[in-house]
Design a protein around this motif. Structure first.
Motif, PDB file in Angstrom:
ATOM      1  N   PHE A 157       8.189-120.980 -38.767  1.00 53.84           N
ATOM      2  CA  PHE A 157       8.451-119.773 -37.987  1.00 53.84           C
ATOM      3  C   PHE A 157       7.178-118.942 -37.818  1.00 53.84           C
ATOM      4  CE2 PHE A 157      12.940-117.940 -37.324  1.00 53.84           C
ATOM      5  CZ  PHE A 157      13.251-119.015 -36.508  1.00 53.84           C
ATOM      6  N   VAL A 158       6.379-118.873 -38.869  1.00 56.64           N
ATOM      7  CA  VAL A 158       5.111-118.150 -38.781  1.00 56.64           C
ATOM      8  C   VAL A 158       4.198-118.803 -37.741  1.00 56.64           C
ATOM      9  CG1 VAL A 158       3.056-117.445 -40.056  1.00 56.64           C
ATOM     10  CG2 VAL A 158       5.299-117.335 -41.156  1.00 56.64           C
ATOM     11  N   VAL A 159       4.161-120.134 -37.700  1.00 56.60           N
ATOM     12  CA  VAL A 159       3.348-120.837 -36.705  1.00 56.60           C
ATOM     13  C   VAL A 159       3.844-120.529 -35.295  1.00 56.60           C
ATOM     14  CG1 VAL A 159       2.577-123.098 -35.909  1.00 56.60           C
ATOM     15  CG2 VAL A 159       2.786-122.643 -38.362  1.00 56.60           C
ATOM     16  N   CYS A 160       5.151-120.490 -35.105  1.00 52.28           N
ATOM     17  CA  CYS A 160       5.708-120.149 -33.789  1.00 52.28           C
ATOM     18  C   CYS A 160       5.289-118.749 -33.364  1.00 52.28           C
ATOM     19  CB  CYS A 160       7.229-120.260 -33.822  1.00 52.28           C
ATOM     20  SG  CYS A 160       7.862-121.942 -33.999  1.00 52.28           S
ATOM     21  N   PHE A 161       5.283-117.823 -34.312  1.00 51.49           N
ATOM     22  CA  PHE A 161       4.878-116.451 -33.988  1.00 51.49           C
ATOM     23  C   PHE A 161       3.402-116.399 -33.590  1.00 51.49           C
ATOM     24  CE2 PHE A 161       3.479-112.155 -35.257  1.00 51.49           C
ATOM     25  CZ  PHE A 161       4.328-111.412 -34.455  1.00 51.49           C
ATOM     26  N   ALA A 193       8.294-110.058 -36.130  1.00 51.37           N
ATOM     27  CA  ALA A 193       7.608-110.213 -37.426  1.00 51.37           C
ATOM     28  C   ALA A 193       8.518-109.793 -38.581  1.00 51.37           C
ATOM     29  CB  ALA A 193       6.321-109.391 -37.417  1.00 51.37           C
ATOM     30  N   ALA A 194       9.310-108.730 -38.392  1.00 48.25           N
ATOM     31  CA  ALA A 194      10.246-108.306 -39.440  1.00 48.25           C
ATOM     32  C   ALA A 194      11.328-109.358 -39.675  1.00 48.25           C
ATOM     33  CB  ALA A 194      10.873-106.976 -39.053  1.00 48.25           C
ATOM     34  N   MET A 195      11.792-109.988 -38.609  1.00 44.65           N
ATOM     35  CA  MET A 195      12.793-111.048 -38.752  1.00 44.65           C
ATOM     36  C   MET A 195      12.238-112.232 -39.546  1.00 44.65           C
ATOM     37  SD  MET A 195      14.555-113.253 -35.686  1.00 44.65           S
ATOM     38  CE  MET A 195      13.001-114.097 -35.380  1.00 44.65           C
ATOM     39  N   ILE A 196      11.002-112.620 -39.248  1.00 37.66           N
ATOM     40  CA  ILE A 196      10.378-113.735 -39.982  1.00 37.66           C
ATOM     41  C   ILE A 196      10.153-113.355 -41.442  1.00 37.66           C
ATOM     42  CG2 ILE A 196       8.340-115.209 -40.078  1.00 37.66           C
ATOM     43  CD1 ILE A 196       8.084-114.867 -37.060  1.00 37.66           C
ATOM     44  N   ILE A 247      11.478-115.320 -44.882  1.00 38.54           N
ATOM     45  CA  ILE A 247      10.611-115.716 -45.993  1.00 38.54           C
ATOM     46  C   ILE A 247      11.112-115.097 -47.302  1.00 38.54           C
ATOM     47  CG2 ILE A 247       8.270-115.575 -46.907  1.00 38.54           C
ATOM     48  CD1 ILE A 247       7.258-115.604 -44.028  1.00 38.54           C
ATOM     49  N   LEU A 248      11.602-113.847 -47.210  1.00 39.29           N
ATOM     50  CA  LEU A 248      12.054-113.144 -48.413  1.00 39.29           C
ATOM     51  C   LEU A 248      13.228-113.850 -49.081  1.00 39.29           C
ATOM     52  CD1 LEU A 248      11.990-110.648 -50.286  1.00 39.29           C
ATOM     53  CD2 LEU A 248      13.515-109.513 -48.634  1.00 39.29           C
ATOM     54  N   GLY A 298      18.356-109.159 -41.494  1.00 41.63           N
ATOM     55  CA  GLY A 298      18.943-110.367 -40.924  1.00 41.63           C
ATOM     56  C   GLY A 298      19.494-110.221 -39.524  1.00 41.63           C
ATOM     57  N   TYR A 299      20.060-109.045 -39.182  1.00 37.79           N
ATOM     58  CA  TYR A 299      20.737-108.887 -37.898  1.00 37.79           C
ATOM     59  C   TYR A 299      20.137-107.788 -37.023  1.00 37.79           C
ATOM     60  CZ  TYR A 299      24.398-111.841 -39.879  1.00 37.79           C
ATOM     61  OH  TYR A 299      25.093-112.881 -40.437  1.00 37.79           O
TER      62      TYR A 299
END
Length: 542
Positions: free
Chosen positions: A267-271, A315-318, A322-323, A346-347
Motif C-alpha cells: 500500500f505504501v508503494v501504491c501511495f 496516508a492516514a488510511m495506510i 500498518i498500525l 478505518g472508515y
C-alpha cells in the motif's frame, strides 16, 4: 469442523441419581450426555465439538433425547446479545456511506456524458473510473458496517466478524484505486487541454508517453499484490476469540503475520506511485519554474486543492492498516476493539475522500463542455488579433432567424414548383396553342384551366392532370400521353414519312414480296438521285 473452546471445563452437577445431572436448574440424562461427548464450559455453553448450545436462562434446553438431540435448543451462534457501541456507530457510518451514493451517481452522469467526438487518445471510460471505484467503496463499506450488528449480537464470534474484516480490506483497496484514478485522470485532463490547440505537439511514443503507459500497470500490480497477500488465506482464525488464551494463540498471530505486514507495505508503494504521477503531470503540463526551491513551490501551487485534502487522508488510511499489524487492541479484527481508533482510522478517511470527490464533482464542469468553452475563447482571441469582428444576431434578422424549412420554401417559390408551377405550365401551353394556327385542326375551344386542375394533395398527380388538360387543348378529340405531348412540342426537321401501306395484291403486282412493306434489297441509287428533293415538314401536320 468448528471448535467450541471455553476458558474452563465445569464438572457435572449431581442430580437425583447417578445418571441425572442439573444444568440451569433442569434435569438432564447424564448417560446420554456422556455417550455423545458433551462438555459443560464456564461461559454457559454445552458442546461436543460438532454442535454448541446455550445453557443459561432463558435459553436452557428443556430435554435431551437418548440420540443426543435437545428440545427447545438455542445455538451458541445466535444473536442473543444487545447491540453494542460497535454496531451503533457502525449503523451511523453505514447511513453516511449510503447517502454518499447519490452524489456519486449524479457526478458519474455529469462527468461521464460525452459532448464531443470520442478521441482514441482519451477514452471516455477513463474519466468514469474514479466514480466507479467510489460506488464500489460505498458498497463494500455498507456491507462491512452492517455486519457489525451481528458481531455484537452473536454470543460467540463466527461468520459476521469474518465478513466485517473481509469487506473492510476490500474497502481499503477500492479507496486506494479511487485516489489513483482521480490523480491519473487529472493528468490526462491536463494533457488533453495542453494538446487541444495542436494535437501533434506531444507524440505518444516518446519517453513521456511510455512513462504514462507503464505507470498505471505498475500501480495495479502492487495493488493486486496487496490483495494477494491479504485475501487468499484462511479466515477461520479470526473468529477464534472465545476466551483470552484462544485469542492470543489463534486470532492475533493470524492478523499480524508477515503477509499482513507485506500487504501494508505494498500500500505504501501504491501511495508513492500516486505522488510520482502527480509530479509527472505537473512537470509536463504546467508552467516550469527554475531552481529547486521554486520547483517545490510550483509543485504545491499547481496541485489541485482536492488532492491537498485527499492525499493526507489516504496516508492516514495506510497508517491505520500498518498500525493494526502491530497493535491488536486498535484493530477492527478484535471483537471489542478501541472504537475511536477503529472508526477514525478505518472508515472516516474513506468517507471523507468520497465527500471531497463528490463536492468537486458538483463544482467542476463536464470536461467536454469546458473544452468547448476553451475553443470558443481561443477563436475569439484569434478574431481579435486578426481584426475580425462578427456581426451581431440582429444584423441579418432574415438570414439569422430563418429556418431551413423557410429557406427551402423560398427557393421553391423562386424556381417554381407545386400547384403554381403546374398552373403556369398549363396557361403557357394554352396561350401558345391559341397564338399558333395549325391547318387541319378543329376549332380551338378555350377551357378554363382552373376547372381542370387536380384538387388532391399529390403534386405529381396534379402535374399530370394539368399536362393532360394542356394536351386536350392542343389536340382535341385525341388521347395523347404526356410523353408524346412533350415529343410533339419539340421543333426541328424530321425525316420524310414512310410511304403508305399497300394491300397484298398490289404488292404482288408490283413485283414485291408480301410482307416487305415496300422495302427492296436493291443497291441502286437512280431513284434517289433523279427524284424530286425531299420537303421538310412538321410533325404537327402529319
Amino acid at each position: 469442523m468448528p471448535i467450541f473452546d471455553a476458558r474452563e471445563v465445569l464438572p457435572w452437577i449431581p442430580g437425583s441419581n447417578v445418571s441425572d445431572t442439573l444444568i440451569g436448574g433442569i434435569h438432564f440424562n447424564k448417560t446420554a450426555l456422556d455417550y455423545w461427548n458433551y462438555t459443560l464450559y464456564s461461559n454457559g455453553t454445552l458442546s461436543n465439538g460438532s454442535s454448541c448450545i446455550l445453557t443459561f436462562a432463558p435459553y436452557t434446553p428443556a430435554l435431551v433425547h437418548p440420540n443426543g438431540s435437545f428440545v427447545n435448543v438455542t445455538w451458541c451462534y445466535h444473536p442473543v446479545n444487545a447491540i453494542g457501541t460497535r454496531a451503533g456507530v457502525g449503523i451511523g457510518f453505514a447511513v453516511a456511506f449510503g447517502l454518499t451514493l447519490i452524489p456519486l451517481l449524479v457526478a458519474l452522469n455529469k462527468h461521464g456524458s460525452i459532448y464531443l467526438p470520442v478521441e482514441k487518445r482519451f477514452f471516455p471510460i477513463g474519466r468514469r473510473w474514479q466514480w466507479y471505484w467510489g460506488l464500489f467503496v460505498c458498497a463494500a463499506a455498507i456491507i462491512s458496517l452492517l455486519t457489525n450488528v451481528d458481531v455484537d449480537r452473536y454470543y460467540l464470534p463466527e461468520l459476521p466478524i469474518i465478513l466485517n474484516v473481509f469487506f473492510w480490506y476490500l474497502l481499503q483497496m477500492g479507496t486506494m484505486a479511487l485516489v489513483w484514478e482521480a490523480v491519473r485522470h487529472w493528468g490526462s485532463w491536463m494533457e488533453r487541454q495542453f494538446i487541444d490547440p495542436n494535437p501533434f505537439m506531444l507524440p505518444q511514443d516518446d519517453r513521456r508517453g511510455q512513462f504514462e503507459f507503464w505507470l498505471p500497470l505498475v500501480f495495479y500490480l502492487f495493488l493486486w499484490l496487496n490483495f494477494f497477500m491479504i485475501v487468499p488465506r484462511s479466515w477461520t482464525p479470526i473468529e477464534l476469540q472465545r476466551y483470552p488464551e484462544q485469542t492470543i494463540e489463534k486470532a492475533i498471530p493470524s492478523t499480524q503475520d508477515p503477509r499482513m505486514k507485506l500487504g501494508a507495505f505494498f500500500f505504501v508503494v501504491c501511495f508513492m506511485i500516486i505522488l510520482v504521477s502527480l509530479w509527472h503531470s505537473i512537470k509536463h503540463y504546467c508552467p516550469h519554474n527554475r531552481g529547486i526551491f521554486n520547483r517545490g513551490l510550483g509543485l504545491i501551487r499547481f496541485t489541485p486543492p482536492r488532492f491537498m485534502l485527499i492525499l493526507p487522508l489516504t496516508a492516514a488510511m495506510i497508517a491505520y492498516q500498518i498500525l493494526i499489524t502491530f497493535d491488536f487492541d486498535a484493530s477492527l479484527v478484535k471483537i471489542h476493539p478501541n472504537i475511536l481508533a477503529m472508526y477514525l482510522g478505518g472508515y472516516a478517511p474513506s468517507l471523507l475522500i468520497l465527500w471531497v470527490n463528490s463536492i468537486w464533482g458538483f463544482a467542476s464542469p463536464n470536461e467536454d463542455r469546458a473544452l468547448q468553452a476553451q475553443r470558443r475563447a481561443r477563436g475569439e482571441e484569434i478574431n481579435r488579433e486578426l481584426g475580425f469582428s462578427r456581426k451581431p444576431a440582429w444584423w441579418r434578422p432574415n438570414e439569422g432567424n430563418e429556418r431551413m424549412r423557410d429557406r427551402i420554401a423560398r427557393n421553391v417559390r423562386e424556381i417554381g414548383g407545386g400547384r403554381a408551377t403546374a398552373k403556369t405550365f398549363a396557361e403557357r401551353n394554352a396561350a401558345r396553342a391559341a397564338q399558333t394556327p395549325r391547318s387541319g385542326m378543329a376549332p380551338r375551344m378555350v377551357i378554363p384551366v382552373g376547372q381542370s386542375v387536380y384538387g388532391g394533395k399529390s403534386d405529381r398527380r396534379r402535374t399530370e392532370r394539368v399536362t393532360n388538360a394542356a394536351a386536350a387543348l392542343l389536340f382535341p378529340g385525341t388521347s395523347i400521353s404526356v410523353d408524346r405531348v412533350a415529343e410533339l412540342m419539340q421543333d426541328g426537321p424530321v425525316t420524310q414519312p414512310p410511304p403508305p401501306y399497300k394491300d397484298a395484291a398490289a404488292r404482288g403486282r408490283d413485283g414485291e414480296r408480301p410482307g416487305s412493306m415496300g422495302r427492296s434489297n436493291s443497291t441502286g441509287t437512280t431513284n434517289s438521285v433523279s427524284g424530286p428533293p425531299q420537303q421538310v415538314k412538321s410533325m404537327l401536320e402529319i
